[in-house]
Design an enzyme around this catalytic site. Sequence first.
Site, PDB file in Angstrom:
ATOM      1  N   ASP A   1      -2.546  -2.338  10.434  1.00  0.00           N
ATOM      2  CA  ASP A   1      -2.809  -2.282   8.993  1.00  0.00           C
ATOM      3  C   ASP A   1      -3.430  -3.558   8.440  1.00  0.00           C
ATOM      4  OD1 ASP A   1      -1.779   0.260   8.893  1.00  0.00           O
ATOM      5  OD2 ASP A   1       0.149  -0.314   8.038  1.00  0.00           O
TER       6      ASP A   1
ATOM      7  N   LYS B   1       0.847  -1.191   0.000  1.00  0.00           N
ATOM      8  CA  LYS B   1       0.000   0.000   0.000  1.00  0.00           C
ATOM      9  C   LYS B   1       0.882   1.240   0.000  1.00  0.00           C
ATOM     10  CE  LYS B   1      -0.397   0.800   4.985  1.00  0.00           C
ATOM     11  NZ  LYS B   1       0.473   1.984   5.038  1.00  0.00           N
TER      12      LYS B   1
END
Length: 292
Positions: A137, A12
Amino acid sequence: MRRLLDVPAPAKLNLFLHITGRRADGYHLLQSIFMLVDWCDHLHFERRADGAISREDLTPGHLPTEDLSVRAARALQQATGCAHGVHIGLEKRLPAEAGMGGGSSDAATTLLALNRLWGLGLKRSQLAAIGLQLGADVPFFIGGRNAWVEGVGEQLTPVALSPTRFLVVKPPTGASTQRIFGSPELKRDTKTATIQGFAANDSREGAVIDLQKVLAFGHNDLQPVAQALCPDVGHCIRWLDSHGLQGRMTGSGTAVFAQLPQAVDLTDAPGDWMVRECGNMDAHPLLDWCTD
């Protein structure tokens, strides 16, 4: 089914990362947009009947024995009482200490894959709850959509982003996340924004985000502290600037990214840097491996 091979774990980028406050327990409040990109680790899973969990490094490096893929497998066993085991082969392609969520993505892919390989039938919310114990995350990667992120990282609102190319640069040096967040120089009072300020419509679910507006507005509050701790971050940003690209750090690691509107000659990049062109993704490749 006994094997799942070549299963991706995408990285990401944080399009921006604003620290808007700090809770009494010391956790920082943030706002960000997490965006999936097509730079991936790859994992291979083979079911074991003896209940053991083992891991093989297919690209030998310096992974700890109990990396996040192993810890995720153990957490899923403990949460479900599953008697199956697994042998994990990990092709580690994402750089460490980059701020790109590589370890968290490996954990999420492991949970999604083993949910299928072991026939557990857990829903996405159940996997996300297990993943949260492994890292803040991990639920984002299990959720499988680009997201507007708030709170301490647990509040996720899916968003849509137009297809865009990015250049990601990672120097060989890293920076301590703990030292960055603990620095007295860290700005912790950035004004909060609203998703509607960047969206082409007002719907919260699946809002379409104006990428250019986000990049023009946002910044990474961690970047000044990280640059002081790791000057290579500044070197990467200046190198991008010399090519007409506006770079910023992603997350709390030392990787720097820039939108790539045109082809760039990369031959003058230092040989010990990792330089990679990436595209953003609409959704995680394993999105349909789990139900909501």
